[in-house]
Motif scaffolding. Structure first.
Motif, short mmCIF file in Angstrom:
data_model
loop_
_atom_site.label_atom_id
_atom_site.label_comp_id
_atom_site.label_asym_id
_atom_site.label_seq_id
_atom_site.Cartn_x
_atom_site.Cartn_y
_atom_site.Cartn_z
N GLY A 1 16.74 11.35 -21.52
CA GLY A 1 16.65 12.59 -20.49
C GLY A 1 15.08 12.33 -20.00
N LEU A 2 14.27 11.36 -20.58
CA LEU A 2 12.81 11.35 -20.24
C LEU A 2 12.78 10.63 -18.69
N LEU A 3 11.83 11.35 -18.02
CA LEU A 3 11.51 10.72 -16.61
C LEU A 3 10.28 9.67 -16.94
N ARG A 4 10.65 8.44 -16.26
CA ARG A 4 9.83 7.16 -16.17
C ARG A 4 9.75 6.49 -14.67
N ILE A 5 8.61 5.63 -14.82
CA ILE A 5 8.39 4.79 -13.40
C ILE A 5 9.36 3.68 -14.11
N ASP A 6 9.93 3.29 -12.88
CA ASP A 6 10.98 2.18 -13.10
C ASP A 6 10.13 0.75 -12.65
N LYS A 7 9.65 0.28 -13.57
CA LYS A 7 8.49 -0.92 -13.52
C LYS A 7 9.50 -2.08 -12.84
N LYS A 8 10.59 -2.33 -13.30
CA LYS A 8 11.65 -3.37 -12.98
C LYS A 8 11.81 -3.51 -11.31
N LYS A 9 12.25 -2.03 -10.91
CA LYS A 9 12.31 -1.69 -9.55
C LYS A 9 11.18 -2.04 -8.74
N ILE A 10 10.06 -1.72 -9.37
CA ILE A 10 8.59 -2.08 -8.59
C ILE A 10 8.79 -3.38 -8.53
N ALA A 11 8.87 -4.21 -9.53
CA ALA A 11 8.56 -5.67 -9.14
C ALA A 11 9.83 -6.27 -8.22
N LYS B 1 13.90 12.93 -2.35
CA LYS B 1 12.90 12.18 -1.59
C LYS B 1 13.13 10.70 -2.01
N PRO B 2 13.83 10.03 -0.95
CA PRO B 2 14.11 8.61 -1.14
C PRO B 2 13.12 7.76 -1.59
N GLY B 3 11.83 7.98 -0.84
CA GLY B 3 10.65 7.34 -1.33
C GLY B 3 10.21 7.40 -2.82
N LEU B 4 10.56 8.33 -3.16
CA LEU B 4 9.94 8.65 -4.70
C LEU B 4 11.49 8.36 -5.63
N ALA C 1 0.83 -1.30 0.07
CA ALA C 1 0.16 -0.10 -0.04
C ALA C 1 0.84 1.23 -0.01
N ILE C 2 1.91 1.20 0.67
CA ILE C 2 2.80 2.48 0.75
C ILE C 2 3.41 2.36 -0.52
N ARG C 3 3.82 1.47 -1.24
CA ARG C 3 4.50 1.66 -2.46
C ARG C 3 3.55 2.02 -3.42
N GLU C 4 2.25 1.84 -3.43
CA GLU C 4 1.26 2.18 -4.50
C GLU C 4 1.26 3.60 -4.34
N ARG C 5 1.11 4.02 -2.96
CA ARG C 5 1.00 5.75 -2.95
C ARG C 5 2.16 6.35 -3.39
N MET C 6 3.26 5.73 -3.19
CA MET C 6 4.56 6.64 -3.52
C MET C 6 4.41 6.46 -5.22
N GLU D 1 2.19 11.43 -10.68
CA GLU D 1 1.78 12.74 -10.69
C GLU D 1 2.73 13.80 -10.89
N ALA D 2 3.81 13.72 -10.09
CA ALA D 2 4.92 14.71 -10.44
C ALA D 2 5.63 14.82 -11.97
N ILE D 3 5.67 13.45 -12.41
CA ILE D 3 6.36 13.67 -13.62
C ILE D 3 5.37 13.64 -15.02
N ALA D 4 4.11 13.54 -14.58
CA ALA D 4 3.11 13.84 -15.74
C ALA D 4 3.45 14.96 -16.77
#
Length: 567
Positions: free
Chosen positions: A421-431, A408-411, A374-379, A385-388
């Motif tokens: 140079g584009l900002l993306r969500i690291d899906k591999k890190k999430i897994a 911000k270590p959590g983000l 749950a904490i990871r999902e919020r992060m 939202e920050a990189i949209a």
């Protein structure tokens, strides 16, 4: 019953008065009341007043002392003050029950010190547990605001002298107190939990560096400089566990039994490394000639040097391993298949075999796994939202945003920057992180402990963390009102003794110290003053107070605790 006065005139014409102790009895046959003389005192001007006083004293011994004082006074008593009594009475009872008074008196023998030193130290310990304050305020609290058996009043200098003496006897006191406490309470000491914290000072200037030995102790003046391992001030800058790296600090360590009883504390300069801490702790406790001890420490002590130090003198360890360290051992342990076995408290364990001399146990808590997810999902949502819409920004603007997110270590953990140079969500890190939800890895050197004992032993390390929380929030380890190194060390020792008493009280009653303190402080000592003298009487204990005293095996305070006659 009353004193009867009769008069008669002698031959010279003088009127003489006689005093008699009499009372009236009813004559049923005659239907009248008749006077019966019980004792004749003789002529009023020749009466033996000393004999009368002895008679009154003998009769008042048959009465409650407070009632006797009220009856013998020529005027009514005046209520002058009330002081809390219950908290100090219970703490003093535990102090004596654990033999801390005897230990201190043995150490006091042959020293030219005020014999009240033991009482002063108890009063300072009680102050930390009941109403933590500076030593100046503590002296006023002891003198004016509380009742302590055997100590009516002290001044600030008496507190400092007692603290200086406490520091001198600390090694012997800790050793004797340890064996007295463990024997009396029948504690299991096969596992000792060790952890450190730091406490900072509201000053921007660190202490001047001085030569110190390997244990962080200040070397006496005139010592050969080559014997110094390093130079450091006691209050100095270091890695703060209170997130106050901008302020000087000291490091405090504590060893605790599996029952949560703190058996010893240490204090070091604020920049002392873990390796030096472990070595001193092992050296100090080796002198106690303990049987087999397994040390339990958190992930901050997982280095090879710390593990070697814990293994010295036949000891062992259980240490938390950092799952995100990326070490080969962690990767092997997490990759090993196997089924978890449920032990207790919603805890599942799995021992894995890898190429190492140590044993590794993976612990899994399903409830914690849900919280982690749950904490990871919020992060991740917050990061999205920050990189949209940042693809439309200039490269310099995206770099600036990435720099802000890196603070911000959590983000930062889930942020990936593409080669363009584009900002993306690291899906591999999430897994990867999802695979760690609810898990922690333990390393143990002990070949005999079961996987369950290893897991539950480490879980009990929370007792140390609870100790730090109580030290800081209840006993006010911080703020420290001292500047000198010896006084700071003595302050830490007072907090340790206070924590020892309140933890024994909590274990025996099953209640938190906050609840115990609130209930006990309602038991008061009331003072009454009159022409006949002064007496101090306790209020009647309530049922909750009597239950606490019974659970602790401490008798209720005497009803009248002080009685002073006016001469």
């Amino acid at each position: 019953m009353y004193v009867r006065t009769s008069s008669r005139r002698n031959k010279s014409g003088q009127v003489v008065r006689y005093l008699q102790l009499a009372h009236n009895e009813w004559d049923a046959k005659a239907g009248v009341s008749r006077t019966k003389v019980l004792h004749s005192f003789g002529r009023e001007d020749e009466i033996d007043r000393a004999a009368v006083e002895r008679l009154v004293a003998a009769l008042t011994r048959l009465l409650d002392p407070a009632r006797a004082a009220a009856l013998t006074g020529p005027a009514e008593l005046t209520f002058t003050e009330a002081r809390p009594l219950g908290g100090t009475h219970v703490l003093d009872g535990l102090w004596h029950r654990l033999g801390l008074d005897q230990v201190m008196r043995r150490q006091l023998a042959g020293r030219r010190l005020d014999p009240r030193v033991e009482r002063v130290l108890f009063a300072l310990v009680a102050n930390r547990a009941l109403d933590a304050s500076s030593k100046l305020a503590a002296a006023d609290w002891i003198t004016r605001d509380v009742h302590i058996e055997g100590l009516d009043a002290i001044d600030e200098q008496a507190c400092y002298r007692a603290m200086d003496w406490l520091l001198q006897i600390e090694p012997a006191l800790a050793k004797e107190a340890y064996f007295q406490v463990t024997d009396l309470l029948n504690l299991e000491v096969d596992l000792l939990f060790f952890d450190t914290t730091s406490t900072y000072f509201e000053t921007e200037e660190a202490d001047e560096p001085v030569p110190r030995d390997a244990h962080g102790e200040r070397l006496p003046e005139g010592t050969d400089p080559e014997l110094a391992v390093k130079e450091a001030g006691f209050r100095t800058f270091g890695k703060s566990k209170d997130s106050r790296d901008d302020l000087p600090q000291v490091v405090v360590g504590m060893a605790v039994t599996r029952d949560g009883i703190p058996v010893r504390v240490w204090s070091w300069p604020g920049n002392t490394t873990d390796t030096n801490l472990i070595r001193q702790v092992k050296d100090d406790l080796r002198e106690w000639s303990l049987s087999r001890i397994v040390w339990v420490a958190d992930r901050g002590f997982t280095s090879a040097a710390n593990r070697r130090a814990l293994m010295q003198a036949g000891g062992g360890y259980i240490i938390g391993e950092k799952l995100r360290s990326g070490s080969p051992e962690v990767k092997q342990a997490l990759s090993r298949p196997g089924r978890y076995a449920t032990v207790r408290d919603n805890l599942q364990v799995k021992e894995v075999n890898i190429d190492s001399d140590d044993r590794f146990v993976i612990c899994f808590n399903p409830e914690q796994a849900l919280r982690d997810a749950a904490i990871r999902e919020r992060m991740v949502t917050q990061l999205e939202e920050a990189i949209a819409g940042t693809d439309k920004l200039k490269a310099t603007e995206r770099a600036h945003l990435a720099g802000q997110l890196s603070t911000k270590p959590g983000l930062k953990r889930y942020l990936r920057t593409t080669p363009g140079g584009l900002l993306r969500i690291d899906k591999k890190k999430i897994a990867t992180e999802a695979n760690l939800d609810g898990k922690y890895l333990l390393r143990s050197s002990d070949p005999k402990l079961s996987a369950e004992d290893i897991a539950l032993g480490y879980k009990s390390l929370l007792e140390v963390e609870r100790g730090w929380r109580d030290m800081k929030q209840i006993l006010d380890l911080r703020p420290v009102y001292h500047r000198r190194e010896d006084r700071i060390r003595a302050h830490v020792l007072l907090c340790w003794l206070a924590l020892l008493l309140i933890r024994v009280a909590e274990n025996a009653t099953g209640q938190t110290w906050n609840r115990l303190r609130a209930e006990l402080q309602r038991l008061q000592a009331a003072t009454f003053t009159g022409h006949a003298g002064t007496y101090r009487q306790t209020t009647e204990p309530t049922k909750p107070q009597r239950d606490i005293l019974t659970a602790l095996d401490i008798p209720a305070p005497k009803k009248v605790i002080e009685l002073t006659a006016t001469l």
